[in-house]
Design a protein around this motif. Sequence first.
Motif, PDB file in Angstrom:
ATOM      1  N   THR A 112      23.984  40.342  40.198  1.00  0.00           N
ATOM      2  CA  THR A 112      23.763  40.084  38.770  1.00  0.00           C
ATOM      3  C   THR A 112      24.479  41.124  37.911  1.00  0.00           C
ATOM      4  OG1 THR A 112      21.658  41.265  39.009  1.00  0.00           O
ATOM      5  CG2 THR A 112      21.592  38.855  39.072  1.00  0.00           C
ATOM      6  N   THR A 113      24.496  42.361  38.388  1.00  0.00           N
ATOM      7  CA  THR A 113      25.364  43.385  37.801  1.00  0.00           C
ATOM      8  C   THR A 113      26.464  43.650  38.809  1.00  0.00           C
ATOM      9  OG1 THR A 113      23.544  44.398  36.566  1.00  0.00           O
ATOM     10  CG2 THR A 113      25.538  45.721  36.883  1.00  0.00           C
ATOM     11  N   PRO A 114      27.699  43.243  38.529  1.00  0.00           N
ATOM     12  CA  PRO A 114      28.752  43.299  39.559  1.00  0.00           C
ATOM     13  C   PRO A 114      29.056  44.722  39.980  1.00  0.00           C
ATOM     14  CG  PRO A 114      29.710  42.843  37.412  1.00  0.00           C
ATOM     15  CD  PRO A 114      28.220  42.771  37.244  1.00  0.00           C
ATOM     16  N   ARG A 115      29.500  44.854  41.235  1.00  0.00           N
ATOM     17  CA  ARG A 115      29.824  46.182  41.749  1.00  0.00           C
ATOM     18  C   ARG A 115      30.879  46.064  42.850  1.00  0.00           C
ATOM     19  NH1 ARG A 115      24.323  45.554  43.699  1.00  0.00           N
ATOM     20  NH2 ARG A 115      24.235  45.317  45.979  1.00  0.00           N
ATOM     21  N   GLY A 116      31.602  47.169  43.011  1.00  0.00           N
ATOM     22  CA  GLY A 116      32.570  47.262  44.095  1.00  0.00           C
ATOM     23  C   GLY A 116      33.619  46.165  44.064  1.00  0.00           C
ATOM     24  N   PHE A 117      33.878  45.629  45.225  1.00  0.00           N
ATOM     25  CA  PHE A 117      34.869  44.570  45.387  1.00  0.00           C
ATOM     26  C   PHE A 117      34.170  43.235  45.636  1.00  0.00           C
ATOM     27  CE2 PHE A 117      36.960  48.525  46.516  1.00  0.00           C
ATOM     28  CZ  PHE A 117      38.217  48.406  45.918  1.00  0.00           C
ATOM     29  N   ASP A 118      33.107  42.955  44.885  1.00  0.00           N
ATOM     30  CA  ASP A 118      32.339  41.733  45.112  1.00  0.00           C
ATOM     31  C   ASP A 118      33.071  40.517  44.561  1.00  0.00           C
ATOM     32  OD1 ASP A 118      31.989  41.916  42.366  1.00  0.00           O
ATOM     33  OD2 ASP A 118      29.803  41.955  42.430  1.00  0.00           O
ATOM     34  N   SER A 119      32.433  39.355  44.658  1.00  0.00           N
ATOM     35  CA  SER A 119      33.082  38.101  44.265  1.00  0.00           C
ATOM     36  C   SER A 119      33.541  38.116  42.814  1.00  0.00           C
ATOM     37  CB  SER A 119      32.117  36.926  44.485  1.00  0.00           C
ATOM     38  OG  SER A 119      31.969  36.645  45.855  1.00  0.00           O
ATOM     39  N   PHE A 120      32.732  38.725  41.944  1.00  0.00           N
ATOM     40  CA  PHE A 120      33.132  38.727  40.534  1.00  0.00           C
ATOM     41  C   PHE A 120      34.411  39.517  40.316  1.00  0.00           C
ATOM     42  CE2 PHE A 120      33.354  40.995  36.512  1.00  0.00           C
ATOM     43  CZ  PHE A 120      33.537  39.910  35.658  1.00  0.00           C
ATOM     44  N   TYR A 121      34.446  40.755  40.793  1.00  0.00           N
ATOM     45  CA  TYR A 121      35.626  41.582  40.530  1.00  0.00           C
ATOM     46  C   TYR A 121      36.862  41.070  41.267  1.00  0.00           C
ATOM     47  CZ  TYR A 121      33.104  45.079  37.825  1.00  0.00           C
ATOM     48  OH  TYR A 121      32.392  45.717  36.847  1.00  0.00           O
ATOM     49  N   MET A 122      36.667  40.465  42.427  1.00  0.00           N
ATOM     50  CA  MET A 122      37.809  39.867  43.118  1.00  0.00           C
ATOM     51  C   MET A 122      38.365  38.685  42.318  1.00  0.00           C
ATOM     52  SD  MET A 122      38.549  41.454  46.024  1.00  0.00           S
ATOM     53  CE  MET A 122      39.226  40.303  47.224  1.00  0.00           C
ATOM     54  N   THR A 123      37.465  37.900  41.711  1.00  0.00           N
ATOM     55  CA  THR A 123      37.902  36.772  40.883  1.00  0.00           C
ATOM     56  C   THR A 123      38.547  37.271  39.593  1.00  0.00           C
ATOM     57  OG1 THR A 123      36.089  35.432  41.789  1.00  0.00           O
ATOM     58  CG2 THR A 123      37.163  34.627  39.789  1.00  0.00           C
ATOM     59  N   ALA A 124      37.955  38.305  39.007  1.00  0.00           N
ATOM     60  CA  ALA A 124      38.540  38.894  37.803  1.00  0.00           C
ATOM     61  C   ALA A 124      39.952  39.414  38.085  1.00  0.00           C
ATOM     62  CB  ALA A 124      37.653  40.026  37.287  1.00  0.00           C
ATOM     63  N   TYR A 125      40.156  39.933  39.275  1.00  0.00           N
ATOM     64  CA  TYR A 125      41.490  40.416  39.651  1.00  0.00           C
ATOM     65  C   TYR A 125      42.506  39.282  39.630  1.00  0.00           C
ATOM     66  CZ  TYR A 125      45.178  42.672  42.406  1.00  0.00           C
ATOM     67  OH  TYR A 125      46.375  43.181  42.829  1.00  0.00           O
ATOM     68  N   GLN A 126      42.090  38.081  40.042  1.00  0.00           N
ATOM     69  CA  GLN A 126      42.991  36.928  40.010  1.00  0.00           C
ATOM     70  C   GLN A 126      43.414  36.606  38.574  1.00  0.00           C
ATOM     71  OE1 GLN A 126      43.862  35.901  43.135  1.00  0.00           O
ATOM     72  NE2 GLN A 126      42.419  37.520  43.676  1.00  0.00           N
ATOM     73  N   LEU A 127      42.511  36.788  37.632  1.00  0.00           N
ATOM     74  CA  LEU A 127      42.866  36.601  36.224  1.00  0.00           C
ATOM     75  C   LEU A 127      43.793  37.720  35.752  1.00  0.00           C
ATOM     76  CD1 LEU A 127      39.325  35.598  34.924  1.00  0.00           C
ATOM     77  CD2 LEU A 127      41.345  34.121  34.896  1.00  0.00           C
ATOM     78  N   TRP A 128      43.488  38.923  36.164  1.00  0.00           N
ATOM     79  CA  TRP A 128      44.273  40.075  35.710  1.00  0.00           C
ATOM     80  C   TRP A 128      45.743  39.930  36.106  1.00  0.00           C
ATOM     81  CZ3 TRP A 128      46.655  44.233  38.463  1.00  0.00           C
ATOM     82  CH2 TRP A 128      47.055  45.300  37.643  1.00  0.00           C
ATOM     83  N   VAL A 129      46.024  39.424  37.304  1.00  0.00           N
ATOM     84  CA  VAL A 129      47.420  39.275  37.720  1.00  0.00           C
ATOM     85  C   VAL A 129      48.112  38.144  36.962  1.00  0.00           C
ATOM     86  CG1 VAL A 129      46.984  40.201  40.018  1.00  0.00           C
ATOM     87  CG2 VAL A 129      46.851  37.736  39.658  1.00  0.00           C
ATOM     88  N   ARG A 130      47.353  37.332  36.229  1.00  0.00           N
ATOM     89  CA  ARG A 130      47.936  36.254  35.424  1.00  0.00           C
ATOM     90  C   ARG A 130      48.043  36.635  33.945  1.00  0.00           C
ATOM     91  NH1 ARG A 130      45.641  34.214  39.830  1.00  0.00           N
ATOM     92  NH2 ARG A 130      46.170  32.140  40.610  1.00  0.00           N
ATOM     93  N   ARG A 131      47.799  37.898  33.647  1.00  0.00           N
ATOM     94  CA  ARG A 131      47.830  38.338  32.251  1.00  0.00           C
ATOM     95  C   ARG A 131      49.285  38.386  31.761  1.00  0.00           C
ATOM     96  NH1 ARG A 131      48.415  42.320  35.577  1.00  0.00           N
ATOM     97  NH2 ARG A 131      49.423  44.306  35.024  1.00  0.00           N
ATOM     98  N   GLY A 132      49.475  38.793  30.529  1.00  0.00           N
ATOM     99  CA  GLY A 132      50.833  38.981  30.004  1.00  0.00           C
ATOM    100  C   GLY A 132      51.349  37.790  29.246  1.00  0.00           C
ATOM    101  N   VAL A 133      50.438  36.951  28.728  1.00  0.00           N
ATOM    102  CA  VAL A 133      50.869  35.788  27.955  1.00  0.00           C
ATOM    103  C   VAL A 133      51.426  36.239  26.614  1.00  0.00           C
ATOM    104  CG1 VAL A 133      50.044  33.701  26.798  1.00  0.00           C
ATOM    105  CG2 VAL A 133      49.208  34.272  29.076  1.00  0.00           C
ATOM    106  N   HIS A 134      52.541  35.650  26.191  1.00  0.00           N
ATOM    107  CA  HIS A 134      53.098  35.965  24.877  1.00  0.00           C
ATOM    108  C   HIS A 134      52.331  35.184  23.808  1.00  0.00           C
ATOM    109  CE1 HIS A 134      56.478  38.259  26.413  1.00  0.00           C
ATOM    110  NE2 HIS A 134      56.677  37.314  27.314  1.00  0.00           N
TER     111      HIS A 134
END
Length: 458
Positions: A432-454
Amino acid sequence: MFMLTKRTKHHHQPLHHKLLILLSTFTLASILYLSFSFSGSKHVHPSLHPDPLSVTVTAESPRAQSSSLRSQPHSPFANLTSPAPTSASSSADALSPPKKERDFGPYHDWLAFAANFQEMMRSFKIYVYPDAYYSSSSSSSSPFANIFLPHVDPFNPKLGNYFSEHMFKISLLRSSLVTSDPQQAQFFFMPFSINNMRNDPRVRHEGTIADFVAEYAARIGREFGFWNASGGADHFYAHCHSVGRDAASKHRDLLNHAVQVTCSSSYFQRSYVAHKDVALPQVWPRRDEQVLTPPSERHRLVFFSGRIQNSRIRQELIDTYENDTSMDVFSRSPFPYEEGLKGSRYCLHVKGYEVNTARVCDAIHYGCVPVILSNYYDLPFSNILDWSKFSVIINHREISSLKERLLAIPAEIYLSMYHNLSQVRKHFMWHTTPRGFDSFYMTAYQLWVRRGVHRLLY
């Protein structure tokens, strides 16, 4: 007038004598060279060395291995608890990756990922549209506030396959990635829940859901400038219900530009675009981490239990192996589902109505090596995790050879996969409060690598 000088006489040898001498010299040199090479060299012709891989794999046929498994009262892995050191000619080394890759375990490149992950935690920001905060009693709320609010009881077992959809929102709202300043955000979250819509009689039908989502996208475009600045390319929504796949069908920019974070991650479907959209792991509601059964206590080779309706692949699986006593394959298991997962070495994930089910994460949770028979499945976190190191992926047209292929996997390789599986479990857990390399942060990482939209200016 001229003085004659006596010239010295040269005696020329016949030509064939010269050739004979040259040939004799060449022959003698060749004999000396070859003698030195064979006596001094440590290498022989490659054909004189049998291939260690072919010897190991073919020494005992799959049929013989199967008979051996059935005749032994204990698991053949009884004396093996971890990958054992092997010689250079062993099958484990023959099948294992080079040392540089092996150091990364189940990851493509752990060092690069860990460095990028730290940068994400430092700099990534997400703006959540305020509908996620308006309670039903709030003056700003709409009659459909329940569709946007976090679930009040996300660990309720009745949520089933839709647990990840709700946990993503709950984890996001409690994470350090959320910003109240949209100018800082790289992404914008649209907090509607497809699962909640399906349970709301006012909007539960697929066409009505598509209308609702299209109107919501149009509304935030009118009320906020963030959508219009990027055409929706820096917006995303999350869902695990298959209906969500077509939820954006009535809003062109939402369909073509926005990112869907979805469990229904099949790149065979036109509504899912790999590298734009994000695969979300489908996890069943569980609070506690399971203590893994060691390999020595996993006496079953294979386990599968699942409905066969709407799945030709599952029907073929049942027809092929339902009478095979070494393959626990059922449309309905005669023993508890968890018992099959805990006591088996391999657990099957077989395509049902969709390519995705919770069975992959069920297997990971209980330490059972997943065997994936589900074509076109864009597996979660595949840019980070090397799924071949902790799972077996088989084309669903190869069901007839499934048993043979699993029996041919050496014990060392199975134990390596089991060890790697224990490492990746943390990536398929929600908090419920994300931590470490759990499912939430791993999924957030997938968004982060798609950043950089003009973007245009707001």
